[in-house]
Design an enzyme around this catalytic site. Structure first.
Site, PDB file in Angstrom:
ATOM      1  N   SER A 288     -28.880  39.836  63.863  1.00  0.00           N
ATOM      2  CA  SER A 288     -28.024  39.992  62.819  1.00  0.00           C
ATOM      3  C   SER A 288     -27.383  41.361  62.923  1.00  0.00           C
ATOM      4  O   SER A 288     -27.614  42.091  63.812  1.00  0.00           O
ATOM      5  CB  SER A 288     -29.089  40.216  61.586  1.00  0.00           C
ATOM      6  N   ASP A 289     -26.258  41.464  62.078  1.00  0.00           N
ATOM      7  CA  ASP A 289     -25.476  42.858  62.167  1.00  0.00           C
ATOM      8  C   ASP A 289     -26.561  43.545  61.211  1.00  0.00           C
ATOM      9  O   ASP A 289     -27.434  43.357  60.494  1.00  0.00           O
ATOM     10  CB  ASP A 289     -24.297  42.811  61.813  1.00  0.00           C
TER      11      ASP A 289
END
Ligand code: BGC
Length: 760
Positions: A288-289
């Site tokens: 994920s960011d």
């Protein structure tokens, strides 16, 4: 045991240790799979989820609070990876905790952003892209990886492959510009540079293609804004660089902060499952960011952390960067039957596979090598590579009457502007350089003094304060100095922090009142040049006609001062070309060369008739087009030739023309090939880059530049969303810039008729 024997034994031991440290026993995929299977069987659910959890080292920021006892979490096996930002000793200590004090001793991955160099800083990626030099870009990444791995990192959150058509967006500086073909080539070069040929070597690391996907299309160029994009444009413009990275064997992809057509990228099943896994068969892992799983809540896509964890995980985000949401909620989601443990196993499997591929289980400390840290970082050879790429990255936009280079005849040179020697805001070195040392960078005053001839004098004046504010008193002083000089060089532009993450700007002219300074200098009627330092294309229209020469420097990195001076004094000729359009007016944005045509195209810029695809107040053309860039020399293009004007599906089209250096400098040229499909099942762009070549030509020399095109190069996402093409007419265009091409027309025959019902 005599001394002689002892010495020999220690040599043998040394060789043995180095061999084991540097040449990993090769494990094939099947052996790795067996190891992973065996390990998975021993793991508790929490330990598995721990592998999907990445935390920060001992730091917190306002946004990413981390109230966790890190040491205890590592000991519990709840930290699969760390973003460290600390020294080797501390990194090793944490790794020892994982290896010696957690139940299964699984080593952690250390990942961080090494965006354009670790300590030796290369030009910002948009500058690197301007070189169109894939070898040098690959080499820059190789060097960055050597330095980063010597400093304990084994996973790089780069390359950023977001296509950017809107220069208001701050992260334009981190990418390769607006064109999917160019950025795809860059993606390949960068993955090869970072990952090398074997991930188990201690000087290679995993690369991360980010941000999947279309984050660069943020509406209005506003940071973290949402993205609306049709499936065709997504597949044709935004996805190809990621596909290229995948084909190059990239280990990891990172999703973005943006919502795409209403669904956040972090939990976008269409992208993460349909495209990435089903269509592309991507075998690496999806991170994920930063905190983006938690951020599904403010996005309005999840009611709470549990739902956020559920939605991100089931959509295909394998690991959680910094939110700790998986660790908190995946166990109960599995226990309550919302998530199948087999799916957790599948994600864990990917992480463990890479840990084995990197040789971490056998050599968990191989990246914490102080000798390498001392020897392999910021070497002379690395600085030289940075210098050469910087010289190739700066675009000469304009050069009236050979204003540049400054010749030896010019004795008194005024060098002025806020960016002459400012280290404070990463101005010359560029944003995203967390491991750099500001004092390493060569500022312009130093570079100019080092490169000028003995009898040339350089007089410095700051002229403006930081952030482009030029108060009268400073400007007056600068103008007085300019009056007494033979040539003036203005170092203007943006501060380093004006671009990058959270560096979006709604006004993309020169910040502050730098334009006023240009006007006052122009009024002196002396030869002068402007160096523009910026992380994005700026709108320079209101001053461009007043400036005789403009060198667009982007953010050149550690060797900035020397590289710029080498170009300004003509030791080297500029050779870069724009990877992104420079708009004429902000109101043209988004503006890009590969637009679709219109039913009422304006084919002649001077055509003033009513009813054409145009603005009524500004031209259709940008200030400087994609692919534009001058050198100190001149090139003459011979007639464009093709080996056949009608070709079938199995034929190869050979396109060629001669390019002659007719000027007075040895330099490089970048020749570009574009195509246009004249009539198709969907409207096609007026131009699409399909090839380019960068080559050196000494003055007077010529070369035949050759390109080949096959059926695949003509394919596009058709009306049925298949990647295909039909028979018909194509324009083939070749030239030194997208707005300066010669063209021939060719006919594809015998593949698929556009009248046939069978066209799929
Ligand atoms: C950025 C990513 C970066 C991550 C970790 C995020 O804010 O969007 O590109 O890799 O932080 O530093």
């Amino acid at each position: 045991m005599d001394t002689h024997y002892k010495i020999n034994l220690s040599i043998v031991l040394f060789i043995f240790c180095s061999m084991t440290a540097f040449a990993q026993p090769a494990m094939n995929d099947q052996q790795i799979e067996q190891k992973v299977d065996a390990l998975l069987k021993k793991m508790t659910l929490k330990e598995k989820i721990g592998q999907l959890n990445q935390l920060k080292g001992n730091y917190s920021t306002d946004i990413y609070e981390q109230n966790i006892d890190l040491n205890e979490a590592i000991k519990r096996g709840e930290v699969g990876a760390l973003t460290p930002y600390t020294n080797l000793d501390q990194m090793k200590k944490w790794q020892q905790l994982a290896v010696d004090s957690s139940r299964l001793g699984i080593p952690m991955l250390y990942g961080a952003d090494v965006i354009h160099g670790y300590r030796t800083i290369f030009p910002a990626p948009i500058g690197q892209a301007s070189s169109w030099d894939m070898e040098k870009i690959q080499n820059a990444e190789r060097i960055a990886a050597v330095e980063a791995t010597a400093a304990g990192l084994m996973w790089n959150f780069t390359p950023m492959l977001d296509i950017a058509r809107d220069p208001r967006w701050g992260r334009v500086m981190e990418g390769g510009g607006e064109d999917p073909y160019l950025v795809s080539q860059i993606a390949r070069a960068r993955v090869r540079g970072i990952q090398g040929d074997d991930l188990s070597k201690p000087n290679t690391m995993m690369a991360t293609a980010k941000h999947f996907a279309a984050y660069g299309r943020a509406e209005g160029g506003q940071e973290y804004n949402s993205t609306e994009v049709s499936e065709r444009t997504l597949r044709e413009i935004y996805l190809p660089p990621f596909k290229a990275a995948q084909e190059e064997g990239i280990a990891c992809m990172m999703n973005g902060f943006n919502a795409i057509n209403g669904i956040p990228a972090t939990a976008n099943e269409f992208l993460l499952k349909q495209v990435l896994r089903k269509e592309w068969q991507f075998k690496g892992f999806m991170v994920s960011d930063a905190n983006s799983i938690y951020e599904l809540i403010p996005h309005g896509y999840a009611a709470d952390k549990k739902e956020a964890a559920y939605k991100a995980f089931t959509a295909g985000s394998d690991t959680d960067l910094w939110a700790n949401v998986y660790m908190e909620y995946l166990p109960e989601l599995v226990e309550e039957g919302y998530i199948d443990e087999k799916d957790v196993d599948a994600s864990v499997r990917k992480i463990l596979t890479y840990k084995y591929k990197m040789g971490l289980f056998d050599h968990p400390y191989q990246y914490f090598n102080k000798k390498r840290f001392k020897k392999e970082i910021f070497t002379k050879a690395h600085q030289q590579a940075s210098l050469e790429l910087a010289e190739e990255s700066m675009v000469l936009l304009k050069n009236e009457n050979h204003t540049l280079p400054i010749t030896k005849k010019t004795k008194k040179i005024a060098l002025m502007g806020p960016l002459v020697n400012s280290r404070e805001f990463k101005d010359l070195i560029g944003n995203w350089t967390g491991f750099s040392k500001p004092e390493d960078a060569i500022m312009l005053d130093q570079g100019f003094n080092d490169v000028k001839a003995k009898d040339q004098e350089i007089i410095f004046s700051q002229a403006c304060e930081a952030w482009g504010n030029c108060p009268d008193a400073l400007m007056d002083e600068a103008v007085e100095i300019a009056k007494k000089s033979d040539f003036i060089v203005l170092a203007l532009g943006e501060q380093g922090y004006n671009s990058g993450e959270c560096g979006s700007r709604a006004d993309i002219t020169l910040p502050g009142n730098q334009e006023e300074l240009i006007e006052r200098i122009a009024a002196l009627n002396k030869p002068f040049a402007v160096l523009v330092m910026a992380g994005r294309p700026l709108v320079l229209t209101s001053v461009i006609d007043k400036i005789p020469a403009v060198l667009y420097c982007w953010q050149p990195g550690t060797m900035a001062g020397e590289a710029i001076a080498n170009l300004v004094f003509g030791k080297k000729s500029p050779s870069a070309k724009l990877p992104m359009t420079l708009p004429y007016a902000l109101g043209q944005v988004p503006i890009y060369y590969n637009k679709l045509s219109s039913g009422r195209p304006k084919l002649d810029p001077t055509d003033k008739r009513w009813g054409l695809n145009s603005w009524s107040d500004v031209p259709n053309e940008p200030l400087f087009a994609f692919g534009h860039g001058l050198t100190y020399s001149e090139f003459e293009y011979g007639p464009l030739k093709v080996n056949k004007t009608t070709f079938g599906p199995d034929d190869t089209l050979e396109v060629s023309c001669t390019v002659k250096n007719t000027g007075n400098y040895d330099t490089d040229e970048i020749t570009q090939l574009y195509i246009r499909d004249i009539a198709a099942s969907v409207a096609r762009p007026v131009k699409e880059l399909k090839g380019f070549q960068r080559f050196s030509l000494k003055k007077g020399e010529q070369k035949e530049v050759k390109f080949t095109l096959t059926l695949d190069d003509l394919k596009y996402w058709n009306d049925k969303m298949n990647f295909d093409v039909e028979d018909g007419t194509f324009k083939i265009m070749v030239g030194p810039a997208s707005d300066n091409v010669q063209e021939v027309t060719v006919e594809l025959k015998g593949y698929k008729s556009s009248f046939s019902k069978n066209v799929q």
